[in-house]
Write an enzyme that holds these catalytic residues in place. Structure first.
Site, mmCIF file in Angstrom:
data_model
loop_
_atom_site.group_PDB
_atom_site.id
_atom_site.type_symbol
_atom_site.label_atom_id
_atom_site.label_comp_id
_atom_site.label_asym_id
_atom_site.label_seq_id
_atom_site.Cartn_x
_atom_site.Cartn_y
_atom_site.Cartn_z
ATOM 1 N N ARG A 223 0.849 -1.192 0.000
ATOM 2 C CA ARG A 223 0.000 0.000 0.000
ATOM 3 C C ARG A 223 0.889 1.249 0.000
ATOM 4 N NH1 ARG A 223 -3.564 -2.800 -1.532
ATOM 5 N NH2 ARG A 223 -5.565 -3.207 -0.506
ATOM 6 N N HIS A 271 -0.875 0.143 -9.552
ATOM 7 C CA HIS A 271 -1.630 -0.786 -8.695
ATOM 8 C C HIS A 271 -2.183 -1.975 -9.499
ATOM 9 C CE1 HIS A 271 -3.958 -0.976 -4.658
ATOM 10 N NE2 HIS A 271 -3.826 -2.186 -5.172
HETATM 11 P P1 NDP Z 1 -1.880 -11.594 5.187
HETATM 12 O O1 NDP Z 1 -2.834 -11.073 6.202
HETATM 13 O O2 NDP Z 1 -2.035 -12.988 4.712
HETATM 14 O O3 NDP Z 1 -0.397 -11.461 5.735
HETATM 15 C C1 NDP Z 1 0.059 -10.348 6.414
HETATM 16 C C2 NDP Z 1 1.487 -10.585 6.899
HETATM 17 O O4 NDP Z 1 1.990 -9.348 7.418
HETATM 18 C C3 NDP Z 1 1.565 -11.625 8.010
HETATM 19 O O5 NDP Z 1 2.715 -12.413 7.865
HETATM 20 C C4 NDP Z 1 1.696 -10.764 9.263
HETATM 21 O O6 NDP Z 1 2.412 -11.356 10.328
HETATM 22 C C5 NDP Z 1 2.501 -9.593 8.714
HETATM 23 N N1 NDP Z 1 2.340 -8.414 9.574
HETATM 24 C C6 NDP Z 1 1.195 -7.735 9.841
HETATM 25 N N2 NDP Z 1 1.449 -6.718 10.703
HETATM 26 C C7 NDP Z 1 2.768 -6.776 10.976
HETATM 27 C C8 NDP Z 1 3.634 -6.025 11.811
HETATM 28 N N3 NDP Z 1 3.174 -4.985 12.545
HETATM 29 N N4 NDP Z 1 4.933 -6.358 11.857
HETATM 30 C C9 NDP Z 1 5.400 -7.416 11.145
HETATM 31 N N5 NDP Z 1 4.635 -8.182 10.329
HETATM 32 C C10 NDP Z 1 3.346 -7.857 10.258
HETATM 33 O O7 NDP Z 1 -1.926 -10.562 3.973
HETATM 34 P P2 NDP Z 1 -1.692 -10.869 2.415
HETATM 35 O O8 NDP Z 1 -0.357 -11.504 2.259
HETATM 36 O O9 NDP Z 1 -2.867 -11.549 1.806
HETATM 37 O O10 NDP Z 1 -1.709 -9.364 1.816
HETATM 38 C C11 NDP Z 1 -0.792 -8.383 2.240
HETATM 39 C C12 NDP Z 1 -1.178 -7.029 1.681
HETATM 40 O O11 NDP Z 1 -0.860 -6.923 0.300
HETATM 41 C C13 NDP Z 1 -2.667 -6.685 1.698
HETATM 42 O O12 NDP Z 1 -3.083 -6.286 2.985
HETATM 43 C C14 NDP Z 1 -2.752 -5.549 0.707
HETATM 44 O O13 NDP Z 1 -2.536 -4.308 1.346
HETATM 45 C C15 NDP Z 1 -1.579 -5.818 -0.229
HETATM 46 N N6 NDP Z 1 -2.042 -6.165 -1.597
HETATM 47 C C16 NDP Z 1 -1.635 -5.400 -2.658
HETATM 48 C C17 NDP Z 1 -2.032 -5.720 -3.934
HETATM 49 C C18 NDP Z 1 -1.571 -4.933 -5.109
HETATM 50 O O14 NDP Z 1 -2.059 -5.147 -6.215
HETATM 51 N N7 NDP Z 1 -0.619 -4.051 -4.980
HETATM 52 C C19 NDP Z 1 -2.892 -6.875 -4.204
HETATM 53 C C20 NDP Z 1 -3.260 -7.609 -3.030
HETATM 54 C C21 NDP Z 1 -2.845 -7.244 -1.774
HETATM 55 P P3 NDP Z 1 1.861 -12.696 11.063
HETATM 56 O O15 NDP Z 1 2.080 -13.803 10.046
HETATM 57 O O16 NDP Z 1 2.733 -12.832 12.240
HETATM 58 O O17 NDP Z 1 0.416 -12.451 11.367
HETATM 59 C C1 OXD Z 2 -6.007 -5.976 -3.052
HETATM 60 C C2 OXD Z 2 -5.490 -5.050 -4.048
HETATM 61 O O1 OXD Z 2 -5.942 -5.669 -1.850
HETATM 62 O O2 OXD Z 2 -5.752 -5.271 -5.264
HETATM 63 O O3 OXD Z 2 -6.487 -7.058 -3.439
HETATM 64 O O4 OXD Z 2 -4.797 -4.094 -3.712
#
Ligand code: NDP
Ligand code: OXD
Length: 308
Positions: A223, A271
């Site tokens: 993001r 994006h």
């Molecule tokens: P998940 O919820 O599956 O994974 C999140 C990960 O981040 C987990 O490993 C979590 O740790 C870690 N995390 C969260 N908070 C912290 C913190 N404070 N410190 C350290 N680690 C942290 O999310 P996804 O992998 O499915 O997606 C991640 C993000 O990607 C989405 O939220 C979205 O914003 C972005 N995205 C962007 C897209 C794009 O097109 N650019 C498309 C899709 C998503 P733990 O395992 O310990 O819980």
């Molecule tokens: C998502 C994205 O969160 O596209 O899926 O950013």
């Protein structure tokens, strides 16, 4: 059960047909044009305008069309509302491909070579093999793990950082605040795949860049709110960072004339890293709607106290 969809009209029609076929007991309605909104308990959307939230007094579950949920601005939503993010192979596969593309591009100095090409220069630079390049992924969730699995096929040296401790074969795992600096210290290329929460906002800042080896590279595919834009520009100017690839910005789109559009060391994409695929995502949605009907736990339900 009635389900209200708010978003892209073509996707809405496609999902209406697929959901009705798979779950005849569900009435999938698209906004605008749906019946009495006060009866609606289940909503599918990327974002919800304030007037629609106000028109849905009995909403119980909100299914995000995307993997992230920060775009819904959960502070505006009723406190008891359950929020479910999208976990589907289309987003995961396209994101993993994007990260591999970005890591290869930055590892092989593509921003520099493109800029030299534009200037009409033929400039050779040393090439190092992938197994000499250390790639660290922030976030070991659905997307981080899939990206690491695809990067492993190219032979990069891999690490990951998350909130809780993880174990993954071939990936050195770091966790929590105490793990952050040791993690960054060994990242030649840093990839951000974190959710945007109050803890992770602005995590890509000058302190983070300074903790990386000099000449490091950064990819932000999560993001725009993760990045402090001025800190990135300053780190590139000082040579602390050599290049960056950004799929997300704050705001989106960036205003005309923003330095990211023309910076020679930045690759910018609009994006498009991970894309919800209409045909595969509908299966995840149908699975979750069936779970609602059976009163079973939902896949991807967000812990609102953690923000992801
Ligand atoms: P998940 O919820 O599956 O994974 C999140 C990960 O981040 C987990 O490993 C979590 O740790 C870690 N995390 C969260 N908070 C912290 C913190 N404070 N410190 C350290 N680690 C942290 O999310 P996804 O992998 O499915 O997606 C991640 C993000 O990607 C989405 O939220 C979205 O914003 C972005 N995205 C962007 C897209 C794009 O097109 N650019 C498309 C899709 C998503 P733990 O395992 O310990 O819980
Ligand atoms: C998502 C994205 O969160 O596209 O899926 O950013």
């Amino acid at each position: 059960m009635r389900v209200l969809y708010h978003g892209n009209a073509a996707r809405g029609r496609n999902w209406q047909e697929a959901v009705s076929r798979a779950l005849p007991q569900v009435r999938f309605e698209c906004w605008p044009g749906a019946g009495d909104l006060t009866e609606i308990r289940h909503v599918v959307a990327w974002t919800l305008p304030d007037e629609l939230i106000a028109a849905l007094p009995n909403i119980e579950v909100l299914f995000s069309v995307g993997a992230g949920i920060d775009q819904l601005d959960i502070a505006r939503l009723p406190p008891g509302l359950r929020i479910v993010r999208m976990i589907e192979p289309g987003i995961i596969g396209t994101m993993a491909d994007y990260v591999v593309m970005g890591v290869l591009a930055l590892h092989r100095d593509l921003p520099f070579h493109i800029s030299e090409q534009r200037a009409g220069r033929w400039t050779w630079r040393n090439v190092s093999p992938a197994n000499e390049c250390r790639v660290g992924v922030m976030g070991l969730g659905e997307l981080g793990r899939a990206a690491l699995a695809k990067l492993a096929l190219h032979g990069f040296r891999l690490s990951g950082w998350s909130r809780s401790q993880h174990q993954a074969e071939g990936v050195e795992c770091f966790a929590g605040d105490e793990g952050l600096v040791p993690f960054l210290a060994q990242c030649d290329i840093l990839v951000c795949l974190l959710p945007l929460t109050s803890e992770t906002r602005h995590i890509l800042n000058r302190t983070t860049f300074a903790a990386m080896p000099r000449g490091g590279r950064v990819i932000n595919a999560a993001r725009g709110g993760h990045l402090v834009q001025e800190d990135l520009l300053a780190a590139l100017d000082r040579g602390q960072l050599a290049a960056a690839m950004l799929d997300v910005t704050d705001p989106e789109p960036l205003p005309a004339g923003h330095p990211f559009y023309s910076h020679p060391a930045i690759i910018l994409t609009p994006h498009v890293a991970g894309i919800t695929r209409t045909d595969s995502a509908v299966h995840s949605l149908i699975d979750n709607l069936a779970r609602v009907l059976k009163d079973e736990p939902l896949v991807g339900e967000v812990d609102r106290s953690r923000g992801y």
